[in-house]
Design a protein around this motif. Structure first.
Motif, PDB file in Angstrom:
ATOM      1  N   LEU A 261      91.942  44.066  -1.128  1.00  0.00           N
ATOM      2  CA  LEU A 261      93.209  43.601  -0.573  1.00  0.00           C
ATOM      3  C   LEU A 261      93.056  43.241   0.900  1.00  0.00           C
ATOM      4  CD1 LEU A 261      96.195  43.040  -0.918  1.00  0.00           C
ATOM      5  CD2 LEU A 261      96.662  45.458  -0.430  1.00  0.00           C
ATOM      6  N   GLN A 262      92.304  44.023   1.654  1.00  0.00           N
ATOM      7  CA  GLN A 262      92.065  43.698   3.063  1.00  0.00           C
ATOM      8  C   GLN A 262      91.294  42.389   3.190  1.00  0.00           C
ATOM      9  OE1 GLN A 262      90.163  47.463   4.117  1.00  0.00           O
ATOM     10  NE2 GLN A 262      91.846  47.925   5.529  1.00  0.00           N
ATOM     11  N   ILE A 263      90.332  42.187   2.310  1.00  0.00           N
ATOM     12  CA  ILE A 263      89.571  40.937   2.335  1.00  0.00           C
ATOM     13  C   ILE A 263      90.479  39.766   1.974  1.00  0.00           C
ATOM     14  CG2 ILE A 263      87.696  39.660   1.225  1.00  0.00           C
ATOM     15  CD1 ILE A 263      86.258  42.367   0.901  1.00  0.00           C
ATOM     16  N   GLY A 264      91.361  39.968   0.987  1.00  0.00           N
ATOM     17  CA  GLY A 264      92.311  38.913   0.636  1.00  0.00           C
ATOM     18  C   GLY A 264      93.213  38.566   1.794  1.00  0.00           C
ATOM     19  N   ASN A 265      93.689  39.582   2.533  1.00  0.00           N
ATOM     20  CA  ASN A 265      94.522  39.319   3.712  1.00  0.00           C
ATOM     21  C   ASN A 265      93.727  38.616   4.812  1.00  0.00           C
ATOM     22  OD1 ASN A 265      96.853  40.458   2.617  1.00  0.00           O
ATOM     23  ND2 ASN A 265      96.278  42.522   3.279  1.00  0.00           N
ATOM     24  N   LEU A 266      92.455  38.992   4.941  1.00  0.00           N
ATOM     25  CA  LEU A 266      91.572  38.342   5.916  1.00  0.00           C
ATOM     26  C   LEU A 266      91.430  36.861   5.609  1.00  0.00           C
ATOM     27  CD1 LEU A 266      89.669  39.301   8.290  1.00  0.00           C
ATOM     28  CD2 LEU A 266      87.835  39.294   6.606  1.00  0.00           C
ATOM     29  N   GLU A 267      91.182  36.548   4.339  1.00  0.00           N
ATOM     30  CA  GLU A 267      91.067  35.147   3.931  1.00  0.00           C
ATOM     31  C   GLU A 267      92.404  34.417   4.106  1.00  0.00           C
ATOM     32  OE1 GLU A 267      88.340  33.396   2.631  1.00  0.00           O
ATOM     33  OE2 GLU A 267      87.135  35.098   3.259  1.00  0.00           O
ATOM     34  N   ALA A 268      93.509  35.132   3.875  1.00  0.00           N
ATOM     35  CA  ALA A 268      94.827  34.506   4.025  1.00  0.00           C
ATOM     36  C   ALA A 268      95.094  34.132   5.477  1.00  0.00           C
ATOM     37  CB  ALA A 268      95.910  35.453   3.515  1.00  0.00           C
ATOM     38  N   VAL A 269      94.774  35.021   6.416  1.00  0.00           N
ATOM     39  CA  VAL A 269      94.979  34.736   7.839  1.00  0.00           C
ATOM     40  C   VAL A 269      94.096  33.570   8.279  1.00  0.00           C
ATOM     41  CG1 VAL A 269      94.640  35.659  10.165  1.00  0.00           C
ATOM     42  CG2 VAL A 269      95.751  37.060   8.421  1.00  0.00           C
TER      43      VAL A 269
END
Length: 420
Positions: A261-269
């Motif tokens: 989930l943190q990686i997904g948020n990283l990619e989203a930003v």
């Protein structure tokens, strides 16, 4: 002769074509959703053995299909070629389902090849269609809007794609990709072929551009074109770093130690800031020209890559620092995209614009494969050596671009003084 047979002559411009432009932007959003639901799970599910091989397959197919699709669009028509592109995407869906069900890597690799072909044809022509509609002064804006909408949609989907990757049953991931592809195919069937706009533009500029028709080609005819192609390759090499090896590093408990989930948020930003820069760059290019925008964007990209390389040397990952670093990379990539697209298509006659833009995209999209190969060739120290190498390459190219731009400004000032 074909122009005389038209009942209503189309006009170029943003507002007079807002309906068709809105449809093209909706297609751009679906293109972004499709690649996010396929590539982010691929990154999260990759292991140390296959590394970022999926980016090599994806990049090669996207580069070649973008070049071929551009030529087909000029000779066969925009709409027919776009339908072909969405059919390639549809053929990817059953391969994804089989690959997940049977855990067959070669089936997944075929799916990534088809995804690359789908993306190369549909996204390249989406931008070309918007260029046709907006006219010569709106080329940078066309690239900026298409990419911004596509990457904003991709950004919104990134956390969900990451969560679906955690599930044991990947059927929802396949279903999301299938829904976006089918929606894109339907919207494409409802769209209008924008080659009519390009034909009118080519007729109105026939005397000025007739001699260029046979010279549109590989994207490397002049030093300026070659530099644009090389800059495009570098930009997507940096994107491959964020999409591929950085994800593998971040999810490793011994390295980044971040959750999916943190990686997904990283990619989203990263993707969201890229989309914001795409919008801003498309407008600024229209006002001040492409070269200064590329220069500032490459400088921002190099700064972001320097921060990524520095973070790679300290584990576990500092989430806020890596967010800032990848955000800077996103801003640099997003700023460069529309400016490089405008530079690559400016000298091309309207009747061969799709071919010229396809040639530039061929080199730009080869950056994905270059990034994937780089992870295998220079990974003697894992992500540390890979990120450092990409930063060093981008720093050299940024310096080269600034030297060329300053030389151009000095020559322009010299001509102005001699004229006065």
């Amino acid at each position: 002769q074909p122009v005389k047979q038209m009942h209503v002559k189309p006009r170029q411009g943003i507002w007079c074509n807002c309906g068709q432009a809105a449809l093209q932007l909706a297609l751009a959003a679906l293109i972004g959703v499709t690649f996010r639901f396929v590539l982010l799970p691929a990154a999260l599910l990759s292991d140390r053995n296959n590394k970022a091989d999926y980016l090599i397959y994806f990049g090669v197919a996207k580069a070649l299909s973008g070049r071929i699709g551009g030529s087909l669009a000029d000779d066969w028509g925009r709409k027919k070629t776009c339908v072909l592109g969405w059919l390639l995407g549809f053929s990817m869906v059953p391969l994804l389902a089989i690959g997940f069900a049977l855990h067959l890597s070669w089936v997944h690799n075929l799916a990534y090849l088809l995804l690359g072909a789908h993306q190369g044809v549909t996204w390249g022509l989406n931008i070309t269609c918007l260029m046709d509609l907006f006219g010569p002064s709106g080329r940078g804006l066309a690239s900026g809007l298409s990419n911004a909408v596509g990457y904003l949609a991709s950004s919104a989907c990134a956390p969900y794609a990451a969560l679906l990757s955690d599930a044991d049953n990947k059927s929802w991931t396949v279903a999301a990709a299938a829904a976006s592809v089918l929606s894109g195919l339907l919207l494409t069937c409802l769209s209008t072929d924008t080659k009519r706009w390009a034909v009118l533009e080519s007729v109105s500029h026939d005397d000025q551009t007739r001699h260029l028709d046979d010279k549109v080609s590989t994207g490397c005819e002049t030093t300026s074109q070659a530099l644009c192609s090389l800059a495009g390759l570098t930009v997507n090499m940096a994107t491959a770093l964020v999409w591929g090896s950085m994800v593998s590093w971040a999810k490793s408990p011994q390295d980044g130690a971040l959750s999916n989930l943190q990686i997904g948020n990283l990619e989203a930003v990263h993707t969201c800031l890229k989309a914001i820069a795409l919008c801003g760059s498309g407008v600024v290019v229209h006002s001040v020209g492409a070269r200064p925008v590329v220069a500032v964007s490459l400088l921002t990209l190099a700064g972001g890559l320097a921060a990524v390389a520095w973070q790679a040397r300290s584990t576990p990952a500092d989430l806020w620092l890596i967010l800032v670093a990848t955000g800077l990379v996103g801003l640099g990539v997003g700023g460069a995209f529309p400016a490089l697209a405008a530079s690559a298509s400016t000298s091309a006659p309207a009747g061969r614009r799709a071919s010229a833009y396809g040639a530039y995209r061929m080199w730009r999209d080869a950056g994905y494969s270059a990034g994937g190969l780089l992870e295998r060739l220079v990974a003697w120290d894992g992500f540390r050596s890979t990120s450092a190498t990409v930063f060093a390459w981008s720093a050299v190219l940024t310096t080269w671009w600034w030297i060329c731009w300053c030389s151009h400004l000095m020559r322009s000032d010299g001509h102005n003084e001699s004229d006065s």
